[in-house]
Design a protein around this motif. Structure first.
Motif, PDB file in Angstrom:
ATOM      1  N   THR A   1       1.910  -8.275   0.449  1.00 37.60           N
ATOM      2  CA  THR A   1       2.028  -7.058   1.261  1.00 37.60           C
ATOM      3  C   THR A   1       2.655  -6.009   0.542  1.00 37.60           C
ATOM      4  N   GLY A   2       3.616  -6.206  -0.143  1.00 41.20           N
ATOM      5  CA  GLY A   2       4.452  -5.090  -0.622  1.00 41.20           C
ATOM      6  C   GLY A   2       3.458  -4.256  -1.826  1.00 41.20           C
ATOM      7  N   THR A   3       2.503  -4.980  -2.509  1.00 40.56           N
ATOM      8  CA  THR A   3       1.766  -4.210  -3.307  1.00 40.56           C
ATOM      9  C   THR A   3       0.560  -3.456  -2.497  1.00 40.56           C
ATOM     10  N   LEU A   4       0.412  -3.793  -1.315  1.00 43.09           N
ATOM     11  CA  LEU A   4      -0.678  -2.987  -0.518  1.00 43.09           C
ATOM     12  C   LEU A   4       0.039  -2.013   0.179  1.00 43.09           C
ATOM     13  N   VAL A   5       1.336  -1.874   0.603  1.00 50.70           N
ATOM     14  CA  VAL A   5       1.874  -0.907   0.940  1.00 50.70           C
ATOM     15  C   VAL A   5       2.529   0.213  -0.023  1.00 50.70           C
TER      16      VAL A   5
END
Length: 329
Positions: free
Chosen positions: A23-27
């Motif tokens: 999720t962090g990488t996507l954001v």
């Protein structure tokens, strides 16, 4: 294999494997993409960029001539610098203390003084040394002489001092790169070559340098790209035909500095991209003997004894796609 193990294996066969969510990488990627789009949109829609002026002078004759002189300065300076760098690196590794001392002093001096200052001195070469002569040292006997003005004005005014100033400065940096590459080669390589009766020069040319090139090429490529941009400093000589000077001259004439700076940036980025592609090919060429590829199991491998049902029977017998070219004599 026990009945319990077989049932567990059968139950996992139909299981659906879900990928791990980052999720962090996507954001972070979304935020970076939005910032990049905002930057591009701002550059395209900003009227102060004067994009019509940019397209008008992008292929101007003076700009194209400036590109040609920039490439001449870059290529000539790098060729001279590479030859001097190899010589200086070999001198640094010499057993002769005089050769080591001269090499060390050269590298210390040219790395310790700004390139702009060196170019100014080369521009004043005719003032410092009015006449170049060849004769018997420490005497007044001369066999040949020439005015320094003829030397500095040969071919094109300021071209030779600009090339020499850039090359001598760059050689000091490349010498350390070459020395690092030479020292990275296993000493056993040269010892084995000496045992075969090879001369030192042949060992350096056929054994050491080919193996050191994979270490020398990447930083040398960076230095070549840096040299391309350093040519904008040759106005200190002065030499006024390279790309930066050509775009500045047009900007001063039409009072539009920003679009002409963009023109220079576009051409510098284009040439740098071409140099980076060439560097990648050189790295691939000189890394052939060291690149290890994927290891795959052989289909016709003989099952090893002691393997139970359900275990991989050919996990030991594998082939390696490592390619090794002839780096030896």
């Amino acid at each position: 294999m026990s009945q319990h193990s077989k049932s567990d294996a059968d139950s996992y066969e139909g299981a659906k494997i879900l990928p791990v969510r980052h999720t962090g990488t996507l954001v972070a990627s979304i935020i970076v993409a939005l910032l990049a789009l905002m930057l591009i949109q701002g550059m395209v829609t900003n009227k102060n960029m004067d994009w019509p002026i940019v397209w008008k002078y992008l292929f101007d004759t003076n700009v194209l001539n400036g590109i040609g002189w920039t490439l001449i300065l870059t290529v000539a300076s790098m060729l001279i610098a590479i030859v001097l760098a190899v010589l200086l690196a070999v001198m640094r590794k010499s057993l002769n203390p005089v050769l080591r001392g001269v090499s060390w002093f050269y590298i210390w001096f040219f790395r310790g003084t700004p390139v702009w200052t060196q170019l100014v001195f080369w521009g004043l070469f005719a003032v410092l040394i009015p006449q170049i002569s060849l004769g018997i040292p420490f005497t007044s006997v001369s066999f040949w002489s020439m005015d320094s003005d003829h030397f500095t004005q040969a071919i094109q005014a300021g071209l030779l001092p600009a090339i020499l100033g850039l090359a001598l400065n760059e050689a000091a940096y490349l010498a350390e790169i070459v020395r690092a590459g030479l020292e990275a080669v296993d000493p056993g390589q040269s010892e084995a070559a000496k045992a075969l009766g090879m001369r030192s020069t042949k060992i350096m040319r056929r054994i050491i340098l080919p193996q050191a090139m994979r270490i020398i090429v990447p930083p040398t490529g960076n230095e070549a790209i840096g040299m391309l941009k350093t040519t904008s400093l040759v106005t200190a000589v002065p030499f006024g035909l390279e790309l930066q000077f050509a775009t500045n001259a047009i900007a001063n004439r039409i009072y539009k500095p920003i679009p002409l700076l963009i023109v220079a940036c576009i051409w510098y980025l284009l040439i740098t991209s071409i140099l980076m592609v060439g560097q990648s090919y050189l790295e691939r060429h000189f890394g052939k003997g060291f690149d290890q590829r994927h290891v795959w199991p052989q289909k016709d491998a003989v099952p090893l004894p002691g393997k139970t049902e359900g275990e991989v029977k050919n996990d030991v017998s594998k082939g390696n796609q490592a390619t090794f070219v002839g780096l030896n004599a």
